[in-house]
Design a protein around this motif. Structure first.
Motif, PDB file in Angstrom:
ATOM      1  N   VAL A 161      41.329  51.239  15.616  1.00  0.00           N
ATOM      2  CA  VAL A 161      40.757  52.550  15.326  1.00  0.00           C
ATOM      3  C   VAL A 161      39.298  52.589  15.754  1.00  0.00           C
ATOM      4  N   TYR A 162      38.917  53.669  16.411  1.00  0.00           N
ATOM      5  CA  TYR A 162      37.510  53.910  16.746  1.00  0.00           C
ATOM      6  C   TYR A 162      37.064  55.162  16.008  1.00  0.00           C
ATOM      7  N   LEU A 163      36.033  55.014  15.174  1.00  0.00           N
ATOM      8  CA  LEU A 163      35.462  56.127  14.421  1.00  0.00           C
ATOM      9  C   LEU A 163      34.093  56.417  15.026  1.00  0.00           C
ATOM     10  N   ARG A 164      33.978  57.584  15.661  1.00  0.00           N
ATOM     11  CA  ARG A 164      32.762  57.951  16.416  1.00  0.00           C
ATOM     12  C   ARG A 164      31.910  58.891  15.570  1.00  0.00           C
ATOM     13  N   LEU A 165      30.841  58.351  14.994  1.00  0.00           N
ATOM     14  CA  LEU A 165      29.987  59.138  14.121  1.00  0.00           C
ATOM     15  C   LEU A 165      28.891  59.841  14.921  1.00  0.00           C
ATOM     16  N   SER A 166      28.444  60.972  14.379  1.00  0.00           N
ATOM     17  CA  SER A 166      27.467  61.794  15.093  1.00  0.00           C
ATOM     18  C   SER A 166      26.419  62.328  14.137  1.00  0.00           C
ATOM     19  N   ASP A 167      25.220  62.549  14.658  1.00  0.00           N
ATOM     20  CA  ASP A 167      24.183  63.224  13.880  1.00  0.00           C
ATOM     21  C   ASP A 167      24.407  64.732  13.849  1.00  0.00           C
ATOM     22  N   LYS A 168      25.106  65.240  14.846  1.00  0.00           N
ATOM     23  CA  LYS A 168      25.379  66.678  14.914  1.00  0.00           C
ATOM     24  C   LYS A 168      26.634  66.984  14.101  1.00  0.00           C
ATOM     25  N   VAL A 169      26.530  67.943  13.203  1.00  0.00           N
ATOM     26  CA  VAL A 169      27.658  68.309  12.345  1.00  0.00           C
ATOM     27  C   VAL A 169      27.769  69.825  12.273  1.00  0.00           C
ATOM     28  N   HIS A 170      28.956  70.301  11.925  1.00  0.00           N
ATOM     29  CA  HIS A 170      29.099  71.730  11.648  1.00  0.00           C
ATOM     30  C   HIS A 170      28.999  71.953  10.151  1.00  0.00           C
ATOM     31  N   SER A 171      28.859  73.205   9.741  1.00  0.00           N
ATOM     32  CA  SER A 171      28.456  73.506   8.368  1.00  0.00           C
ATOM     33  C   SER A 171      29.590  73.490   7.355  1.00  0.00           C
ATOM     34  N   GLU A 172      30.815  73.663   7.812  1.00  0.00           N
ATOM     35  CA  GLU A 172      31.928  73.792   6.876  1.00  0.00           C
ATOM     36  C   GLU A 172      32.978  72.718   7.149  1.00  0.00           C
ATOM     37  N   ALA A 173      33.361  71.998   6.109  1.00  0.00           N
ATOM     38  CA  ALA A 173      34.381  70.966   6.265  1.00  0.00           C
ATOM     39  C   ALA A 173      35.741  71.610   6.484  1.00  0.00           C
ATOM     40  N   ILE A 174      36.461  71.132   7.485  1.00  0.00           N
ATOM     41  CA  ILE A 174      37.807  71.609   7.789  1.00  0.00           C
ATOM     42  C   ILE A 174      38.798  70.611   7.188  1.00  0.00           C
ATOM     43  N   PRO A 175      39.836  71.069   6.502  1.00  0.00           N
ATOM     44  CA  PRO A 175      40.836  70.125   5.968  1.00  0.00           C
ATOM     45  C   PRO A 175      41.379  69.223   7.068  1.00  0.00           C
ATOM     46  N   LEU A 176      41.464  67.942   6.780  1.00  0.00           N
ATOM     47  CA  LEU A 176      41.894  66.981   7.791  1.00  0.00           C
ATOM     48  C   LEU A 176      43.357  67.165   8.153  1.00  0.00           C
ATOM     49  N   SER A 177      43.659  66.923   9.403  1.00  0.00           N
ATOM     50  CA  SER A 177      45.021  66.995   9.904  1.00  0.00           C
ATOM     51  C   SER A 177      45.181  65.931  10.967  1.00  0.00           C
ATOM     52  N   ASP A 178      46.403  65.453  11.158  1.00  0.00           N
ATOM     53  CA  ASP A 178      46.652  64.476  12.220  1.00  0.00           C
ATOM     54  C   ASP A 178      46.584  65.115  13.602  1.00  0.00           C
ATOM     55  N   GLY A 179      46.676  66.438  13.653  1.00  0.00           N
ATOM     56  CA  GLY A 179      46.641  67.136  14.934  1.00  0.00           C
ATOM     57  C   GLY A 179      45.656  68.280  14.902  1.00  0.00           C
ATOM     58  N   PHE A 180      46.007  69.365  15.598  1.00  0.00           N
ATOM     59  CA  PHE A 180      45.118  70.512  15.688  1.00  0.00           C
ATOM     60  C   PHE A 180      45.273  71.425  14.478  1.00  0.00           C
ATOM     61  N   THR A 181      44.146  71.974  14.029  1.00  0.00           N
ATOM     62  CA  THR A 181      44.123  73.000  12.996  1.00  0.00           C
ATOM     63  C   THR A 181      43.776  74.322  13.659  1.00  0.00           C
ATOM     64  N   VAL A 182      44.581  75.345  13.429  1.00  0.00           N
ATOM     65  CA  VAL A 182      44.339  76.652  14.027  1.00  0.00           C
ATOM     66  C   VAL A 182      43.307  77.387  13.177  1.00  0.00           C
ATOM     67  N   LEU A 183      42.155  77.698  13.761  1.00  0.00           N
ATOM     68  CA  LEU A 183      41.106  78.421  13.042  1.00  0.00           C
ATOM     69  C   LEU A 183      41.112  79.908  13.357  1.00  0.00           C
ATOM     70  N   ARG A 184      41.510  80.254  14.549  1.00  0.00           N
ATOM     71  CA  ARG A 184      41.635  81.659  14.958  1.00  0.00           C
ATOM     72  C   ARG A 184      42.830  81.785  15.878  1.00  0.00           C
ATOM     73  N   ARG A 185      43.387  82.973  15.925  1.00  0.00           N
ATOM     74  CA  ARG A 185      44.477  83.247  16.867  1.00  0.00           C
ATOM     75  C   ARG A 185      44.094  84.407  17.774  1.00  0.00           C
ATOM     76  N   GLY A 186      44.418  84.261  19.053  1.00  0.00           N
ATOM     77  CA  GLY A 186      44.119  85.302  20.021  1.00  0.00           C
ATOM     78  C   GLY A 186      45.041  85.196  21.210  1.00  0.00           C
ATOM     79  N   SER A 187      44.919  86.138  22.129  1.00  0.00           N
ATOM     80  CA  SER A 187      45.868  86.218  23.241  1.00  0.00           C
ATOM     81  C   SER A 187      45.273  85.874  24.598  1.00  0.00           C
ATOM     82  N   ALA A 188      43.943  85.711  24.686  1.00  0.00           N
ATOM     83  CA  ALA A 188      43.322  85.476  25.994  1.00  0.00           C
ATOM     84  C   ALA A 188      43.415  84.029  26.442  1.00  0.00           C
TER      85      ALA A 188
END
Length: 313
Positions: A161-188
């Protein structure tokens, strides 16, 4: 009156989590190469046989991790990303990969977190390099709350396992998932944000009719999740990654092997080395990873003004 929430750096979360785990897991071992070593002084005094600082000997550190793994221990290995992945890569390939041994590598510095120290402390190619050795799980958390559960899961396992830590973070924690989490849906089209780039991606696509996917685990790559999102939208795919541009292009191709699609990759530039100091925000702009650059590039890609073969930024 608003309550101010004190947030920990990812590096601090890592140190606290490992120090706590050492007390309950007699098979956990920690290896450092001077970097962060003083933070483990108390743990080293309690568990001198399991908390080891090798000095500036990163190749030996990976070899020692292989030996500890053979002896039944779960080694957690930590230093700056270029000294953890690039400098001892032969040992990663042979001592761990070839022998099919498990370890948890935890890197800091990321692509260009520590700019004053110069190019020696930068590693935009770390994930791409690990891609050449099979069997690695790669986590790229974008929020400090993701670090502890990802790390505890890695410690409890037996893989690489490689855990790549960063100083840059976003403001809201997203629930962890083994794959992709859909945050928005659109058609483009579909925009994939990996870890720390999420805030810029959300800002860049705020007025677009786009599906936005988020992940903090890039290997294994969620082929099914990407495919489902593309089938439900339009086969325009934008990958935004905080490391070398195009690192996951081969994964997108595999996921959509029988689906005609267009791909635009964003990440750290491949065409030239940025030999400047400045701030991380300056480098984001130089690499086209800031919200304004992403918005212009993604909008042009979606509306057909660019075909995706040229690089943005």
């Amino acid at each position: 009156m608003t309550t101010q929430v004190t947030r920990k750096l990812m590096r601090v979360v890592f140190i606290d989590t490992v120090a706590e785990a050492l007390a309950t897991n007699a098979k956990l071992a920690v290896l450092t190469a001077d970097i962060s070593s003083p933070f483990f002084n108390e743990a080293r005094a309690r568990y001198p046989e399991r908390v080891i600082n090798v000095g500036i000997r990163e190749q030996a550190m990976i070899g020692l991790a292989g030996g500890l793994s053979l002896a039944g221990y779960r080694p957690v290995v930590h230093t700056y990303a270029p000294f953890l992945v690039e400098r001892p890569f032969e040992q990663i390939k042979v001592s761990l990969g070839h022998q099919d041994l498990g370890a948890v590598l935890v890197g800091i510095g990321s692509s260009y977190d520590d700019l004053p120290r110069g190019r020696t402390h930068q590693s935009p190619g770390d994930v791409a390099l690990l891609d050449t050795v099979p069997g690695w799980t790669v986590h790229v958390p974008g929020h400090e709350n993701e670090v502890e559960p990802l790390l505890r899961k890695a410690i409890a396992g037996d893989g690489r396992v490689y855990l790549r830590l960063s100083d840059k973070v976003h403001s809201e924690a997203i629930p962890l998932s083994d794959g992709f989490t859909v945050l928005r849906r659109g058609s483009a089209g579909v925009v994939v944000a990996v870890g720390p780039v999420l805030a810029d991606v959300l800002a860049a696509t705020s007025t677009m009719d786009a599906t936005v996917l988020y992940t903090s685990t890039v290997r294994p790559f969620d082929h099914a999740g990407l495919r489902a999102a593309v089938v439900a939208s339009t086969p325009n795919v934008v990958m935004v990654e905080p490391y070398l541009r195009g690192t996951s292009a081969h994964e997108v191709a595999e996921a959509l092997g029988d689906v005609p699609h267009r791909l635009r990759s964003h990440g750290v530039r491949r065409d030239q080395e940025v030999r400047a100091y400045g701030s991380a925000a300056d480098h984001d702009r130089l690499h086209g990873l800031d919200a304004a650059s992403l918005a212009e590039s993604i909008a042009g890609f979606f509306d057909g003004r660019s075909d995706g073969r040229e690089n943005a930024g």
